[in-house]
Design an enzyme around this catalytic site. Sequence first.
Site, PDB file in Angstrom:
ATOM      1  N   HIS A  97       0.817  -1.214   0.000  1.00 39.68           N
ATOM      2  CA  HIS A  97       0.000   0.000   0.000  1.00 39.68           C
ATOM      3  C   HIS A  97       0.851   1.265   0.000  1.00 39.68           C
ATOM      4  CE1 HIS A  97      -4.249  -1.576   1.092  1.00 39.68           C
ATOM      5  NE2 HIS A  97      -3.577  -2.478   0.402  1.00 39.68           N
ATOM      6  N   HIS A 266      -2.099 -12.107  -2.733  1.00 37.89           N
ATOM      7  CA  HIS A 266      -3.161 -12.811  -2.024  1.00 37.89           C
ATOM      8  C   HIS A 266      -2.825 -14.271  -1.752  1.00 37.89           C
ATOM      9  CE1 HIS A 266      -6.277  -9.634  -3.579  1.00 37.89           C
ATOM     10  NE2 HIS A 266      -5.390  -9.141  -2.737  1.00 37.89           N
TER      11      HIS A 266
END
EC number: 1.11.1.21
Length: 723
Positions: A97, A266
Amino acid sequence: MGDQQNAGKCPVMHGAMTSAGKSNMDWWPNNLNLDILHQHDRKTNPMGEDFDYREEVQKLDFDAVKKDLTELMTNSQDWWPADWGHYGGLMIRMAWHAAGSYRVADGRGGGGTGNQRFAPINSWPDNANLDKARRLLWPIKKKYGNKLSWADLIILAGNVAYESMGFKTFGFSFGREDIWHPEKDTYWGSEKEWLAPSDNPESRYSGDRESLENPLAAVMMGLIYVNPEGVDGNPDPLKTAEDVRVTFARMAMNDEETVALTAGGHTVGKCHGNGDAEKIGPEPEAADVEEQGLGWRNLASRGVGRDTVTSGLEGAWTTHPTRWDDGYFDMLLNHEWELTKSPAGAWQWQPVDIKEEDMPVDVEDPSIRHMPMMTDADMAMKMDPEYRKYAERFQKDPEYFNEVFARAWFKLIHRDMGPKTRYIGPEAPDEDLIWQDPVPAGNTGYDVDAVKAKIADSGLSISEMVATAWDSARTFRGSDYRGGANGARIRLAPQKDWEGNEPERLSKVLGVLEGIAADTGASVADTIVLAGNVGIEQAAKAAGHDITVPFAPGRGDASQEMTDEESFEYLEPLSDGYRNWLKKDYAVAPEEMMLDRTQLLGLTAPEMTVLIGGMRVLGTNHGGTQHGVFTDREGQLTNDFFVNLTDMNYAWEPVGNNLYEIRDRKTGETRWTATRVDLVFGSNSILRSYAEVYAQDDNKEKFVKDFVAAWNKVMNADRFDLA
């Protein structure tokens, strides 16, 4: 009684504005925000003037830092326990992020400054609970101190997290320098609320999903990329695929890299939404003082471990969320999926049928198993035909997936660091990658004076030489260290054909300068810059100033094969206030576009001012227009622009869109024409104060010296090889 009546009033007699109150920009919102040119200076930096992080970090014990980070991954803390006893997923999300806020359109965002510590990024909904990740890192930052920036540590933690879970990364470079306050130059959108939908009155969309406002690369205010629940929170994997494609492309990622990054991100970790999202406290910037910079306190439960609420989605993507494997593709492609809602009420997908042994275990109790989940963005990898093509290939060839992901992850976390010459540390890879904009080493052993003499005798005009050098250098972006004069890419596609570079004039000048470079052993890049310097020296001499413009040889010449044309298209100027040019009329004022370019070039407001004044009298306007050429001595480096701009014998009258006439107040005679970019140096009170300095009778020499210094700064902006 009187004392009680005064209770609550400001106790500071001078009434300094330390919190509330209207700023000048509140009163006059259309004023130029010159603050973006004066951020990150020494007044906000606690380090001494002699501190050089890029030197200091080379003293770091790199192996010891990685060892400490590896140990941290499995050293679970009671105040914020690690899922399954491993912080890897949290650290990867933090690094992702940070780096993932980068956008290729203007090079801003990214993880290169440690900006995740500050507003607004530290309080974005998408960054919920990353404050805990940074607090977990504090003992390591404290231990290594000035040798390790927050910016490097945040990204390194993500890299080490992958390695600690069994993945072989492509490498890592140190060298990211911290900032000390929020960035003022980055536009994150105009919405006034977090996660505002696309039908919001201040929406970043003007039509379909490809109409996302430039330069933004996130679909909502407060997100990094896309809404994991679907477009505007409505699940539809094919529509979400459109959002994914647009946002990742704006981060310079293609479809294959997008699938690899989604899957690699993920493969480990989980989402957190096992609770009531309405019972989560305010973000860090809104939290009270006792929270000490932390936010999102869970007010309904213990709020950690299996009871954590972050995104609102709940569950892991894979069977083994602390281990690097190819389980993501098996889970996604080998099952049918159905829509459901998390305990926090967020849309997500779960398998229709799954064996118990394929379900991930509880983060606290391994005897309990839970349904895996997929976001709408994950389902896009399965449903979109192009994305599925890559997903199926990766499933069949895990080694190929590992290679593609390793390179894509390295690109993600280094995209805003610039060329390889800026890399520091033992794990910086040697391979040249095209997205690094590689430039070969240049020659320093030629006779600079001989090159200058040939240029002076070439017949090129001052304006031709100066404009060409400027056009070559002006592409530099301090945001991601791309562009600039090094490499002489102005002679290559796509730059040679850009309208702002005046292809016909450019071709003529390059034809002369390339011949001189070949004859003397200088690079074309050096020769272009030298030509600009020669032009300035000639103009200064004509004005009575004998000066030598500083020059450092050593620029190299890039080849077309070293140049990613599509990526370089983002560097094309749509305007250039320094050459008084607009490609077309825009909603943004010309002077604001000039300010944006100035900030990317790393210039201050005084430097911008002196450069504009000098460029005008040198006759460097695009297409040879006379707007702003407030002199009868064009080609001489004089302060005439400022003298005539501040002369009250003249009046300024609008005569069209972005066009003004300068008329003699007594006779009405039109002396000159001007654009908004010219007149702002007389209308803006701050810029006028600088213009008055350069208009003074005793500052003619100062004007020349300051112009040369600012010019040299631009020419060397991308010379990372210079001390």
